[in-house]
Design a protein around this motif. Structure first.
Motif, PDB file in Angstrom:
ATOM      1  N   PHE A   1       0.795  -1.224   0.000  1.00  0.00           N
ATOM      2  CA  PHE A   1       0.000   0.000   0.000  1.00  0.00           C
ATOM      3  C   PHE A   1       0.832   1.280   0.000  1.00  0.00           C
ATOM      4  CE2 PHE A   1      -2.672  -3.190   2.280  1.00  0.00           C
ATOM      5  CZ  PHE A   1      -3.603  -3.374   1.258  1.00  0.00           C
ATOM      6  N   PHE A   2       1.706   1.447   0.985  1.00  0.00           N
ATOM      7  CA  PHE A   2       2.341   2.749   1.179  1.00  0.00           C
ATOM      8  C   PHE A   2       3.423   3.054   0.144  1.00  0.00           C
ATOM      9  CE2 PHE A   2       1.311   1.165   5.593  1.00  0.00           C
ATOM     10  CZ  PHE A   2       0.023   1.683   5.561  1.00  0.00           C
ATOM     11  N   ARG A   3       4.230   2.058  -0.186  1.00  0.00           N
ATOM     12  CA  ARG A   3       5.283   2.322  -1.162  1.00  0.00           C
ATOM     13  C   ARG A   3       4.720   2.572  -2.562  1.00  0.00           C
ATOM     14  NH1 ARG A   3       9.973  -0.461  -4.015  1.00  0.00           N
ATOM     15  NH2 ARG A   3      11.608   1.111  -3.928  1.00  0.00           N
ATOM     16  N   PRO A   4       3.761   1.769  -3.063  1.00  0.00           N
ATOM     17  CA  PRO A   4       3.195   2.094  -4.384  1.00  0.00           C
ATOM     18  C   PRO A   4       2.550   3.473  -4.414  1.00  0.00           C
ATOM     19  CG  PRO A   4       2.619  -0.142  -3.758  1.00  0.00           C
ATOM     20  CD  PRO A   4       3.235   0.488  -2.541  1.00  0.00           C
ATOM     21  N   PHE A   5       1.861   3.838  -3.343  1.00  0.00           N
ATOM     22  CA  PHE A   5       1.235   5.154  -3.258  1.00  0.00           C
ATOM     23  C   PHE A   5       2.295   6.244  -3.333  1.00  0.00           C
ATOM     24  CE2 PHE A   5      -0.438   8.722  -0.770  1.00  0.00           C
ATOM     25  CZ  PHE A   5      -1.699   8.898  -1.322  1.00  0.00           C
ATOM     26  N   TYR A   6       3.301   6.121  -2.503  1.00  0.00           N
ATOM     27  CA  TYR A   6       4.370   7.120  -2.407  1.00  0.00           C
ATOM     28  C   TYR A   6       5.131   7.241  -3.726  1.00  0.00           C
ATOM     29  CZ  TYR A   6       8.435   9.373  -0.075  1.00  0.00           C
ATOM     30  OH  TYR A   6       9.437  10.214   0.319  1.00  0.00           O
ATOM     31  N   SER A   7       5.585   6.117  -4.254  1.00  0.00           N
ATOM     32  CA  SER A   7       6.446   6.157  -5.432  1.00  0.00           C
ATOM     33  C   SER A   7       5.702   6.639  -6.671  1.00  0.00           C
ATOM     34  CB  SER A   7       7.056   4.774  -5.692  1.00  0.00           C
ATOM     35  OG  SER A   7       6.060   3.817  -5.974  1.00  0.00           O
ATOM     36  N   ASN A   8       4.463   6.197  -6.851  1.00  0.00           N
ATOM     37  CA  ASN A   8       3.727   6.618  -8.046  1.00  0.00           C
ATOM     38  C   ASN A   8       3.375   8.096  -8.010  1.00  0.00           C
ATOM     39  OD1 ASN A   8       3.236   4.362 -10.002  1.00  0.00           O
ATOM     40  ND2 ASN A   8       2.586   3.331  -8.125  1.00  0.00           N
ATOM     41  N   LEU A   9       3.120   8.629  -6.840  1.00  0.00           N
ATOM     42  CA  LEU A   9       2.838  10.057  -6.769  1.00  0.00           C
ATOM     43  C   LEU A   9       4.073  10.879  -7.106  1.00  0.00           C
ATOM     44  CD1 LEU A   9       0.420  10.326  -3.720  1.00  0.00           C
ATOM     45  CD2 LEU A   9      -0.095  10.787  -6.125  1.00  0.00           C
ATOM     46  N   TYR A  10       5.235  10.445  -6.650  1.00  0.00           N
ATOM     47  CA  TYR A  10       6.442  11.195  -7.012  1.00  0.00           C
ATOM     48  C   TYR A  10       6.793  11.034  -8.490  1.00  0.00           C
ATOM     49  CZ  TYR A  10       7.429  13.039  -2.426  1.00  0.00           C
ATOM     50  OH  TYR A  10       7.352  13.762  -1.262  1.00  0.00           O
ATOM     51  N   LYS A  11       6.461   9.910  -9.080  1.00  0.00           N
ATOM     52  CA  LYS A  11       6.644   9.763 -10.520  1.00  0.00           C
ATOM     53  C   LYS A  11       5.689  10.684 -11.279  1.00  0.00           C
ATOM     54  CE  LYS A  11       8.290   4.999 -10.151  1.00  0.00           C
ATOM     55  NZ  LYS A  11       7.942   3.564 -10.310  1.00  0.00           N
TER      56      LYS A  11
ATOM     57  N   LYS B   1      -0.106  21.222 -13.636  1.00  0.00           N
ATOM     58  CA  LYS B   1      -0.175  21.865 -12.321  1.00  0.00           C
ATOM     59  C   LYS B   1      -1.293  21.261 -11.483  1.00  0.00           C
ATOM     60  CE  LYS B   1       2.131  26.260 -13.138  1.00  0.00           C
ATOM     61  NZ  LYS B   1       2.073  27.715 -12.961  1.00  0.00           N
ATOM     62  N   PHE B   2      -2.405  20.947 -12.118  1.00  0.00           N
ATOM     63  CA  PHE B   2      -3.502  20.265 -11.416  1.00  0.00           C
ATOM     64  C   PHE B   2      -3.009  18.941 -10.833  1.00  0.00           C
ATOM     65  CE2 PHE B   2      -6.765  17.014 -11.431  1.00  0.00           C
ATOM     66  CZ  PHE B   2      -7.861  17.620 -10.822  1.00  0.00           C
ATOM     67  N   LEU B   3      -2.322  18.160 -11.647  1.00  0.00           N
ATOM     68  CA  LEU B   3      -1.860  16.851 -11.195  1.00  0.00           C
ATOM     69  C   LEU B   3      -0.784  16.966 -10.126  1.00  0.00           C
ATOM     70  CD1 LEU B   3      -1.775  15.022 -14.641  1.00  0.00           C
ATOM     71  CD2 LEU B   3      -3.354  14.559 -12.751  1.00  0.00           C
ATOM     72  N   ARG B   4       0.084  17.970 -10.235  1.00  0.00           N
ATOM     73  CA  ARG B   4       1.098  18.155  -9.206  1.00  0.00           C
ATOM     74  C   ARG B   4       0.455  18.557  -7.882  1.00  0.00           C
ATOM     75  NH1 ARG B   4       6.114  22.208 -10.181  1.00  0.00           N
ATOM     76  NH2 ARG B   4       4.492  23.811  -9.904  1.00  0.00           N
ATOM     77  N   ALA B   5      -0.510  19.466  -7.945  1.00  0.00           N
ATOM     78  CA  ALA B   5      -1.216  19.868  -6.726  1.00  0.00           C
ATOM     79  C   ALA B   5      -1.951  18.691  -6.110  1.00  0.00           C
ATOM     80  CB  ALA B   5      -2.191  21.003  -7.042  1.00  0.00           C
ATOM     81  N   LEU B   6      -2.640  17.916  -6.935  1.00  0.00           N
ATOM     82  CA  LEU B   6      -3.379  16.756  -6.436  1.00  0.00           C
ATOM     83  C   LEU B   6      -2.434  15.747  -5.796  1.00  0.00           C
ATOM     84  CD1 LEU B   6      -6.063  15.218  -6.197  1.00  0.00           C
ATOM     85  CD2 LEU B   6      -5.643  14.297  -8.501  1.00  0.00           C
ATOM     86  N   SER B   7      -1.281  15.545  -6.422  1.00  0.00           N
ATOM     87  CA  SER B   7      -0.312  14.580  -5.900  1.00  0.00           C
ATOM     88  C   SER B   7       0.212  15.002  -4.536  1.00  0.00           C
ATOM     89  CB  SER B   7       0.854  14.424  -6.884  1.00  0.00           C
ATOM     90  OG  SER B   7       0.413  13.865  -8.110  1.00  0.00           O
ATOM     91  N   TYR B   8       0.595  16.261  -4.399  1.00  0.00           N
ATOM     92  CA  TYR B   8       1.103  16.718  -3.102  1.00  0.00           C
ATOM     93  C   TYR B   8       0.002  16.727  -2.039  1.00  0.00           C
ATOM     94  CZ  TYR B   8       5.841  17.878  -4.552  1.00  0.00           C
ATOM     95  OH  TYR B   8       7.149  17.793  -4.967  1.00  0.00           O
ATOM     96  N   PHE B   9      -1.214  17.024  -2.447  1.00  0.00           N
ATOM     97  CA  PHE B   9      -2.339  16.999  -1.509  1.00  0.00           C
ATOM     98  C   PHE B   9      -2.532  15.581  -0.967  1.00  0.00           C
ATOM     99  CE2 PHE B   9      -7.226  17.308  -1.092  1.00  0.00           C
ATOM    100  CZ  PHE B   9      -7.133  17.686   0.239  1.00  0.00           C
ATOM    101  N   LYS B  10      -2.509  14.589  -1.840  1.00  0.00           N
ATOM    102  CA  LYS B  10      -2.640  13.206  -1.393  1.00  0.00           C
ATOM    103  C   LYS B  10      -1.491  12.813  -0.470  1.00  0.00           C
ATOM    104  CE  LYS B  10      -4.974  11.413  -5.561  1.00  0.00           C
ATOM    105  NZ  LYS B  10      -4.798  10.498  -6.726  1.00  0.00           N
TER     106      LYS B  10
END
Length: 442
Positions: A92-102, A124-133
């Motif tokens: 759970f945590f590593r796939p979530f973390y790694s895919n968001l940084y990708k 920019k939308f996707l970057r904001a969404l990624s950091y929010f998650k």
């Protein structure tokens, strides 16, 4: 049809390095030398598919909606260091973390190098969404605004305060997306103006800026109406890929492998399709549906459409292999708007009618005239969110942002466990520059 992503960019930007933040492509081509960044933007969308199952599991299995059966997975219901165990991290945590940084890396490439205003706004939308998650799940996190960060200077991977990330990245990026996007991408899984407005409103709710949230959420509701987004007449359809109330969904297609490869998809978990939790339904959720019928006047139709108590499973999803993950839908926005108005002191006669269409669809009567105090309305809205959005990955994060974790979970929970453990592989790969969340250090 589901949006088909271009795999070239995916292949280009996936790296074999164990450190997920060290994502510089191996010398094939400098990122700034790319002239067609369409595939890179598609990659940023594609990586979001790797977050759907982890986010859904964290949102519902950590809370009082779902339960795990087989060790070490019941650690989701134990608020101690057990959750940092290897199996859970890898699934759970590593796939979530790694895919968001990708996704962030790909978005940065578009933002820094594209000349197409619309593509930059989507990125920019996707970057904001990624950091929010990332902040919702982990709290403070590392920040990267480069498309090719140096792997030599590990200090750049130090975790940054969430407050600063909200102020310098998430909010400005969503604001820029709102200013530049229209709503033409609604049916294709693309970022839109109304989605950016809705997410910015949700960001403000998490930061308890209720007046700012009310402004953005009202704009999102108005924009949704103009764009043809409306509540489904039948609750059975709300999670269908073709639902009329989807504002933004991460689209998943069997034509292209999901970025999540760690096991059962989110729909399968709720249906008891994984041996780690064959009977996942928490009886507390069943009781909540029953209480809704008893207190609301009527029979909450969402119960039979969401859960099967006899089998102790959820049955909200109709698709499994290609089930899109709904990140934001109209009911969510309406309920947040009602909450924002209540928190800013709007009267019950203004707030409660916002719930009427949602409750009427559920077979329940209006609450207008039955409750008037701010606290009672606050509780009613949170109850409504739990039942309306069950299995959509919201419950735990709602409890944390509203400060009701202890009251709803029936125990005193150390705030260290309001967030989740950073994957230990990141801590090790950074030589300790990336630090673990307190409480998860063995």
């Amino acid at each position: 049809m589901k949006n088909l992503y271009i795999l070239l960019a995916v292949v280009l930007f996936i790296t074999a390095c164990d450190n997920d933040l060290d994502q510089s492509p191996p010398k094939q081509l400098e990122a700034s030398a790319l002239t067609d960044l369409t595939g890179v933007l598609n990659a940023a969308y594609h990586y979001q598919t790797g977050t759907a199952t982890p986010l859904a599991i964290m949102g519902d299995f950590r809370a009082d909606n779902m339960l795990m059966d087989e060790e070490p997975y019941p650690a989701f219901d134990r608020f101690n260091s057990d959750l940092a165990g290897g199996d859970l991290v890898e699934q759970f945590f590593r796939p979530f973390y790694s895919n968001l940084y990708k996704s962030i890396l790909s978005a940065n490439n578009v933002i820094n190098n594209s000349t197409q205003a619309n593509d930059i706004a989507q990125a920019k939308f996707l970057r904001a969404l990624s950091y929010f998650k990332l902040i919702m799940v982990f709290g403070d996190v590392p920040v990267n605004l480069d498309e090719a960060p140096s792997a030599e200077d590990l200090t750049i991977f130090a975790r940054q305060p969430a407050e600063g990330i909200y102020n310098t990245i998430i909010i400005p990026d969503f604001q820029d997306a709102i200013a530049s996007l229209d709503n033409s991408g609604l049916s294709s899984g693309r970022a839109t103006k109304v989605a950016a407005q809705g997410f910015l409103g949700k960001v403000y709710m998490h930061r308890r800026n209720f007046s700012g949230a009310a402004t953005q959420l009202a704009a999102a509701i108005s924009g949704a109406s103009s764009a043809g987004i409306s509540l489904e007449s039948n609750f059975a359809n709300v999670t269908n890929d073709s639902s009329s109330e989807i504002i933004f969904a991460t689209q998943i297609s069997s034509s292209i492998p999901s970025a999540y490869t760690a096991g059962t998809d989110f729909a399968g978990w709720f249906e008891g399709g994984d041996t780690k939790s064959l009977f996942p339904l928490d009886s507390d959720l069943t009781a909540a549906f029953d209480a809704s019928s008893a207190a609301g006047g009527g029979t909450d139709l969402r119960k039979d459409l969401s859960i099967n108590p006899a089998l102790s499973v959820g049955n909200k999803y109709n698709e499994t292999l290609e089930q899109d993950f709904i990140e934001l839908r109209l009911s969510d926005v309406i309920l947040l708007y009602a909450e924002a108005l209540n928190e800013t002191g709007s009267p019950a006669t203004t707030v409660l009618p916002l719930l009427d269409d949602i409750r009427d669809r559920a077979g329940l009567n209006s609450l207008t005239g039955t409750i008037t105090s701010q606290s009672a309305i606050r509780e009613a809205i949170q109850d409504e969110r739990r039942l309306e959005l069950a299995f959509e990955g919201h419950r735990w994060f709602d409890l944390v942002r509203t400060g009701t974790v202890d009251a709803e979970m029936g125990q005193t929970i150390n705030s260290n466990y309001h967030v989740f453990p950073i994957p230990n592989s990141e801590v090790l790969a950074s030589n300790g520059v990336i630090t673990q969340n307190p409480g998860y250090i063995n």
